[in-house]
Design an enzyme around this catalytic site. Structure first.
Site, PDB file in Angstrom:
ATOM      1  N   ASN A   7       0.858  -1.185   0.000  1.00  0.00           N
ATOM      2  CA  ASN A   7       0.000   0.000   0.000  1.00  0.00           C
ATOM      3  C   ASN A   7       0.899   1.241   0.000  1.00  0.00           C
ATOM      4  O   ASN A   7       1.656   1.466   0.950  1.00  0.00           O
ATOM      5  CB  ASN A   7      -0.888  -0.031   1.253  1.00  0.00           C
ATOM      6  CG  ASN A   7      -1.818   1.161   1.325  1.00  0.00           C
ATOM      7  OD1 ASN A   7      -1.421   2.279   1.028  1.00  0.00           O
ATOM      8  ND2 ASN A   7      -3.048   0.935   1.725  1.00  0.00           N
ATOM      9  N   HIS A  10       1.141   6.238   1.680  1.00  0.00           N
ATOM     10  CA  HIS A  10       1.928   7.203   2.454  1.00  0.00           C
ATOM     11  C   HIS A  10       3.107   7.797   1.685  1.00  0.00           C
ATOM     12  O   HIS A  10       3.714   8.760   2.143  1.00  0.00           O
ATOM     13  CB  HIS A  10       2.349   6.604   3.796  1.00  0.00           C
ATOM     14  CG  HIS A  10       1.145   6.377   4.670  1.00  0.00           C
ATOM     15  ND1 HIS A  10       0.176   7.340   4.817  1.00  0.00           N
ATOM     16  CD2 HIS A  10       0.731   5.309   5.380  1.00  0.00           C
ATOM     17  CE1 HIS A  10      -0.781   6.874   5.606  1.00  0.00           C
ATOM     18  NE2 HIS A  10      -0.470   5.643   5.956  1.00  0.00           N
ATOM     19  N   HIS A  43      -5.538   3.816  -1.818  1.00  0.00           N
ATOM     20  CA  HIS A  43      -6.864   4.188  -1.327  1.00  0.00           C
ATOM     21  C   HIS A  43      -7.182   5.580  -1.847  1.00  0.00           C
ATOM     22  O   HIS A  43      -6.541   6.560  -1.452  1.00  0.00           O
ATOM     23  CB  HIS A  43      -6.848   4.158   0.210  1.00  0.00           C
ATOM     24  CG  HIS A  43      -8.171   4.444   0.843  1.00  0.00           C
ATOM     25  ND1 HIS A  43      -8.357   4.364   2.200  1.00  0.00           N
ATOM     26  CD2 HIS A  43      -9.373   4.801   0.333  1.00  0.00           C
ATOM     27  CE1 HIS A  43      -9.622   4.665   2.496  1.00  0.00           C
ATOM     28  NE2 HIS A  43     -10.260   4.948   1.365  1.00  0.00           N
ATOM     29  N   ARG A  45      -9.271   8.280  -1.310  1.00  0.00           N
ATOM     30  CA  ARG A  45     -10.228   8.778  -0.315  1.00  0.00           C
ATOM     31  C   ARG A  45     -11.039   9.925  -0.895  1.00  0.00           C
ATOM     32  O   ARG A  45     -10.583  10.636  -1.796  1.00  0.00           O
ATOM     33  CB  ARG A  45      -9.487   9.265   0.937  1.00  0.00           C
ATOM     34  CG  ARG A  45      -8.783   8.169   1.713  1.00  0.00           C
ATOM     35  CD  ARG A  45      -8.168   8.748   2.968  1.00  0.00           C
ATOM     36  NE  ARG A  45      -9.203   9.208   3.872  1.00  0.00           N
ATOM     37  CZ  ARG A  45      -9.627   8.521   4.937  1.00  0.00           C
ATOM     38  NH1 ARG A  45      -9.077   7.366   5.242  1.00  0.00           N
ATOM     39  NH2 ARG A  45     -10.580   8.986   5.692  1.00  0.00           N
ATOM     40  N   ARG A  49      -6.686  12.998   0.554  1.00  0.00           N
ATOM     41  CA  ARG A  49      -5.593  13.454   1.431  1.00  0.00           C
ATOM     42  C   ARG A  49      -4.237  12.895   1.015  1.00  0.00           C
ATOM     43  O   ARG A  49      -3.217  13.442   1.377  1.00  0.00           O
ATOM     44  CB  ARG A  49      -5.881  13.120   2.887  1.00  0.00           C
ATOM     45  CG  ARG A  49      -5.831  11.657   3.207  1.00  0.00           C
ATOM     46  CD  ARG A  49      -5.852  11.435   4.696  1.00  0.00           C
ATOM     47  NE  ARG A  49      -7.143  11.747   5.281  1.00  0.00           N
ATOM     48  CZ  ARG A  49      -7.599  11.150   6.389  1.00  0.00           C
ATOM     49  NH1 ARG A  49      -6.853  10.254   7.001  1.00  0.00           N
ATOM     50  NH2 ARG A  49      -8.762  11.455   6.880  1.00  0.00           N
ATOM     51  N   GLU A  70      -8.508   0.568  -2.941  1.00  0.00           N
ATOM     52  CA  GLU A  70      -9.353   0.646  -1.742  1.00  0.00           C
ATOM     53  C   GLU A  70     -10.278   1.837  -1.905  1.00  0.00           C
ATOM     54  O   GLU A  70      -9.829   2.915  -2.327  1.00  0.00           O
ATOM     55  CB  GLU A  70      -8.491   0.911  -0.513  1.00  0.00           C
ATOM     56  CG  GLU A  70      -7.877  -0.290   0.093  1.00  0.00           C
ATOM     57  CD  GLU A  70      -7.070   0.117   1.329  1.00  0.00           C
ATOM     58  OE1 GLU A  70      -7.329   1.151   1.939  1.00  0.00           O
ATOM     59  OE2 GLU A  70      -6.141  -0.638   1.639  1.00  0.00           O
ATOM     60  N   THR A 101      -8.095   4.014   7.963  1.00  0.00           N
ATOM     61  CA  THR A 101      -9.348   3.259   8.046  1.00  0.00           C
ATOM     62  C   THR A 101      -9.410   2.611   9.425  1.00  0.00           C
ATOM     63  O   THR A 101      -8.515   1.852   9.790  1.00  0.00           O
ATOM     64  CB  THR A 101      -9.371   2.160   6.955  1.00  0.00           C
ATOM     65  OG1 THR A 101      -8.950   2.742   5.734  1.00  0.00           O
ATOM     66  CG2 THR A 101     -10.750   1.580   6.806  1.00  0.00           C
ATOM     67  N   GLU A 151     -11.112  -9.112   3.091  1.00  0.00           N
ATOM     68  CA  GLU A 151      -9.819  -8.819   3.722  1.00  0.00           C
ATOM     69  C   GLU A 151     -10.078  -8.776   5.224  1.00  0.00           C
ATOM     70  O   GLU A 151     -10.806  -7.899   5.715  1.00  0.00           O
ATOM     71  CB  GLU A 151      -9.254  -7.481   3.237  1.00  0.00           C
ATOM     72  CG  GLU A 151      -7.918  -7.164   3.915  1.00  0.00           C
ATOM     73  CD  GLU A 151      -7.276  -5.876   3.415  1.00  0.00           C
ATOM     74  OE1 GLU A 151      -7.520  -5.463   2.259  1.00  0.00           O
ATOM     75  OE2 GLU A 151      -6.523  -5.269   4.198  1.00  0.00           O
ATOM     76  N   HIS A 191      -3.820  -4.489   7.715  1.00  0.00           N
ATOM     77  CA  HIS A 191      -3.944  -3.361   8.639  1.00  0.00           C
ATOM     78  C   HIS A 191      -3.081  -3.564   9.876  1.00  0.00           C
ATOM     79  O   HIS A 191      -3.245  -4.545  10.589  1.00  0.00           O
ATOM     80  CB  HIS A 191      -5.386  -3.074   9.072  1.00  0.00           C
ATOM     81  CG  HIS A 191      -5.584  -1.605   9.350  1.00  0.00           C
ATOM     82  ND1 HIS A 191      -5.157  -1.015  10.494  1.00  0.00           N
ATOM     83  CD2 HIS A 191      -6.099  -0.622   8.573  1.00  0.00           C
ATOM     84  CE1 HIS A 191      -5.427   0.283  10.432  1.00  0.00           C
ATOM     85  NE2 HIS A 191      -5.993   0.545   9.278  1.00  0.00           N
TER      86      HIS A 191
HETATM   87  N1  PXP Z   1      -5.947  -2.802   4.367  1.00  0.00           N
HETATM   88  C1  PXP Z   1      -6.865  -1.801   4.386  1.00  0.00           C
HETATM   89  C2  PXP Z   1      -8.258  -2.116   3.977  1.00  0.00           C
HETATM   90  C3  PXP Z   1      -6.508  -0.491   4.759  1.00  0.00           C
HETATM   91  O1  PXP Z   1      -7.432   0.476   4.774  1.00  0.00           O
HETATM   92  C4  PXP Z   1      -5.160  -0.221   5.074  1.00  0.00           C
HETATM   93  C5  PXP Z   1      -4.739   1.166   5.433  1.00  0.00           C
HETATM   94  O2  PXP Z   1      -4.859   1.981   4.324  1.00  0.00           O
HETATM   95  C6  PXP Z   1      -4.243  -1.286   5.021  1.00  0.00           C
HETATM   96  C7  PXP Z   1      -4.666  -2.572   4.691  1.00  0.00           C
HETATM   97  C8  PXP Z   1      -2.800  -1.081   5.315  1.00  0.00           C
HETATM   98  O3  PXP Z   1      -2.644  -0.813   6.658  1.00  0.00           O
HETATM   99  P1  PXP Z   1      -1.210  -0.374   7.199  1.00  0.00           P
HETATM  100  O4  PXP Z   1      -0.888   0.942   6.558  1.00  0.00           O
HETATM  101  O5  PXP Z   1      -1.419  -0.293   8.663  1.00  0.00           O
HETATM  102  O6  PXP Z   1      -0.250  -1.453   6.782  1.00  0.00           O
END
Ligand code: PXP
Length: 242
Positions: A7, A10, A43, A45, A49, A70, A101, A151, A191
């Site tokens: 992901n 960031h 994601h 959003r 952001r 996402e 999330t 998920e 997550h």
């Molecule tokens: N899965 C989902 C559905 C999420 O919303 C997120 C955060 O964007 C993640 C996984 C990844 O989480 P983390 O950034 O804590 O690894």
């Protein structure tokens, strides 16, 4: 085999901190793929952001592995997914004030809307996954609405502090996996997963895909995103063999 989707939200968060054009999540995606990632997760959003529309368009053009978008189920976002056609969408709840999330999607409460979104995505050939707590009702509702995958939310596992609490959360994830598989759902997880806590979850058989963001991007600040991705893949593969 468990596969890793990185992901890269960031990477875009750092760019948006200055509203400039670097670092580019498109460059990050290339590095993740070169390190062996099987997918890229972003994601989009509603408040834009981090990831913005331009990123989604370019990543669709450039990502050769799986692109997992996402998103929430709001009308304008669903229309963007229909136009862009990522390989997969993961439906998440979205609150404007949250840092990330927070909880899973309530598929029971939003069953009618979920059914509509699943139909629209399937018409475009897009796989649908729901980000949910390992609860029986949520898993059944995902299956009944025709989702392809779920998920499992690993946030509670990640936040567990004692061995007993960790064991309890792992058992919940295993039970969720069993019920999902009985209902013909593919099982993903994500997550709060980090280099320190990935091993126990990666050992759970039947989990096919991990979505990991913050921990990989955090390490990338020091070692680069290609190495950070490769290190996570190595940990997942090692744990799976045990
Ligand atoms: N899965 C989902 C559905 C999420 O919303 C997120 C955060 O964007 C993640 C996984 C990844 O989480 P983390 O950034 O804590 O690894």
């Amino acid at each position: 085999m468990v596969v890793l989707n990185v992901n890269i939200d960031h990477v875009a968060t750092v760019r948006q901190a200055r509203r400039t054009d670097e670092p580019d999540p498109v460059w990050a995606a290339v590095q993740c793929e070169l390190a062996g990632a099987n997918g890229i997760t972003i994601h989009l959003r509603q408040d834009r952001r981090h990831i913005c529309d331009r990123d989604v368009r370019l990543l669709k053009e450039t990502v050769a592995c799986k692109l997992n978008l996402e998103m929430c189920m709001a009308g304008p976002i669903v229309r963007i997914a229909e136009q862009i056609r990522p390989d997969q969408i993961t439906l998440v709840p979205e609150k404007r004030v949250e840092l990330t999330t927070e909880g899973g999607l309530d598929c029971v409460r939003h069953k009618k809307r979920l059914l509509q979104v699943v139909k629209r995505m399937h018409k475009k050939g897009i796989l649908v996954s729901t980000f949910i707590a390992p609860d029986k009702e949520q898993i059944i509702a995902s299956a009944q609405t025709g989702c392809d995958a779920i998920e499992l939310h690993t946030g509670m596992y990640a936040n567990a502090k004692t061995q007993r609490a960790i064991r309890k959360r792992l058992t919940e994830l295993e039970r969720g996996r069993d019920l999902a598989m009985e209902n013909k759902l593919v099982v993903h997880a994500g997550h709060g997963l980090t280099y320190r806590n990935i091993a126990d979850v990666a050992r759970i058989k039947g989990l096919c895909e991990f979505n990991i963001g913050h921990s990989i991007v955090a390490r990338a600040v020091f070692v680069g995103i290609r190495q950070a991705t490769a290190q996570m893949i190595e940990l997942i593969n090692k744990s799976e063999l045990k």
